[in-house]
Scaffold this motif. Sequence first.
Motif, short mmCIF file in Angstrom:
data_model
loop_
_atom_site.label_atom_id
_atom_site.label_comp_id
_atom_site.label_asym_id
_atom_site.label_seq_id
_atom_site.Cartn_x
_atom_site.Cartn_y
_atom_site.Cartn_z
N LEU A 42 0.85 -1.18 0.00
CA LEU A 42 0.00 0.00 0.00
C LEU A 42 0.89 1.24 0.00
CD1 LEU A 42 -3.08 0.60 0.11
CD2 LEU A 42 -2.81 0.90 2.58
N LEU A 102 0.73 5.40 0.20
CA LEU A 102 -0.13 6.54 0.51
C LEU A 102 0.72 7.72 0.95
CD1 LEU A 102 0.01 6.09 3.73
CD2 LEU A 102 -2.03 4.74 3.42
N THR A 141 -0.33 14.64 -1.19
CA THR A 141 -0.98 13.70 -2.11
C THR A 141 -0.48 13.82 -3.54
OG1 THR A 141 -2.82 15.29 -2.34
CG2 THR A 141 -3.10 13.48 -0.76
N ILE A 193 1.58 10.94 -4.61
CA ILE A 193 0.92 9.72 -5.09
C ILE A 193 0.80 9.78 -6.62
CG2 ILE A 193 -1.21 8.39 -5.05
CD1 ILE A 193 -1.59 9.18 -2.17
N GLU A 237 -5.69 2.25 -8.08
CA GLU A 237 -5.85 3.48 -7.31
C GLU A 237 -7.15 3.37 -6.52
OE1 GLU A 237 -5.56 8.32 -7.75
OE2 GLU A 237 -5.13 7.02 -9.46
N ILE A 258 -9.41 1.51 1.20
CA ILE A 258 -8.34 1.52 2.20
C ILE A 258 -8.86 0.92 3.51
CG2 ILE A 258 -6.79 2.96 3.57
CD1 ILE A 258 -6.81 4.98 1.26
N PHE A 313 -6.92 8.28 5.64
CA PHE A 313 -6.41 8.53 4.29
C PHE A 313 -7.53 8.32 3.28
CE2 PHE A 313 -2.87 7.23 6.93
CZ PHE A 313 -1.90 8.19 6.63
N ARG A 322 -6.86 8.45 -0.26
CA ARG A 322 -6.34 8.05 -1.56
C ARG A 322 -5.07 7.23 -1.37
NH1 ARG A 322 -3.50 12.04 -5.92
NH2 ARG A 322 -3.41 10.60 -7.70
N ALA A 323 -4.93 6.17 -2.15
CA ALA A 323 -3.75 5.32 -2.05
C ALA A 323 -3.59 4.52 -3.33
CB ALA A 323 -3.86 4.37 -0.86
N VAL A 365 3.45 -0.68 4.17
CA VAL A 365 2.89 0.62 3.79
C VAL A 365 4.05 1.57 3.50
CG1 VAL A 365 1.51 2.60 4.56
CG2 VAL A 365 0.81 0.27 5.18
N MET A 409 5.02 5.36 2.96
CA MET A 409 4.56 6.72 3.21
C MET A 409 5.42 7.67 2.38
SD MET A 409 2.58 8.77 5.16
CE MET A 409 2.30 8.01 6.76
#
Length: 321
Positions: free
Chosen positions: A88, A90, A96, A99, A111, A117, A128, A130-131, A212, A214
């Motif tokens: 993942l 994010l 953002t 991303i 997406e 999520i 969050f 959006r990821a 994840v 970041m």
Amino acid sequence: MTAGPTILVRGAGVAGLVTAVTLAERGARVTLTESGSRVGSGASWMAGGMLAPWCEAEDAPPEVTEHSLASLSWWRAHVPGVESNGSLVLAPARDTAEITRFARRTSHFQEIGGEEIMRLEPDLGSRFSRALFFPGEGHLDPRKALPALAERLISLGGRLLTDEADAPAGVSFDRTVDCTGLRARETLKTLRGVRGEMILLRCQDVTLHRPVRMLHPRIPIYIVPRADHLFMVGATMVESENAGPMTLRSMSELLSAAWVLHPGFAEADIVEMGTGLRPSYPDNVPLVTQEKQTVYVNGMYRHGYLLSPWLAAQAADMIFG
């Protein structure tokens, strides 16, 4: 049947262990030596263990992804505990745009928004919106995988000698495979070290099911879940050959990023902090080279777990012809 060649493999990091097992599976009589007191004494022990060929394409040459696609299957076939839950990616609300940039440079992702999520990571869904989800990726715990490879080597008739930097006295070998990382710089002149940093946290208040990433314009970090409520927090790369202790700034950035991901990390116990130097060539692509009777497997950069099966196969082809 004719006995296989006798091979000395030097260095029991991820490159050396994978190469030793690959050679033993092809019939070689392998002795693996390690200057440290256990396998994975160097950067391999500090690694996140992410098997993420599509995410790595964000800033890696295309051949890194091309030659790492089979790594997840190789690791699943050789060690227990390999997870295949995807990755993942994010970013905090203020970042953002990162991303979008990451998506332009990668592929094989979905997406997703807050609802999805929440389904994948219930502890993160409300934080969050959006990821990027990369379903074809996985991860392992190096501190379980490396000893498991050592056991596999011994089960195939190989020998593992720790606290042993070179060949055992009085023993000759048909070939040598050098997987000693930066210790090989006397021969591999263009190697450099790239610093990796990690903090190991124990936190009962957060649950994650997959790595994840970041995103941050300056220092992207990753958080990898492990058993017993452990989380490995690491920096993707730091262009430095300083092998000293972690600095206050680095520690603060890693801990702050974990807190941004989930406030529950504020109550986490700091179990361990560490740094390691990853051996890297100028283009950050590993190589298998040969000089006389020695084959060199080196320059793993941050792709050791991804590319070691492919590199080990190359080394075996050189030796067996």
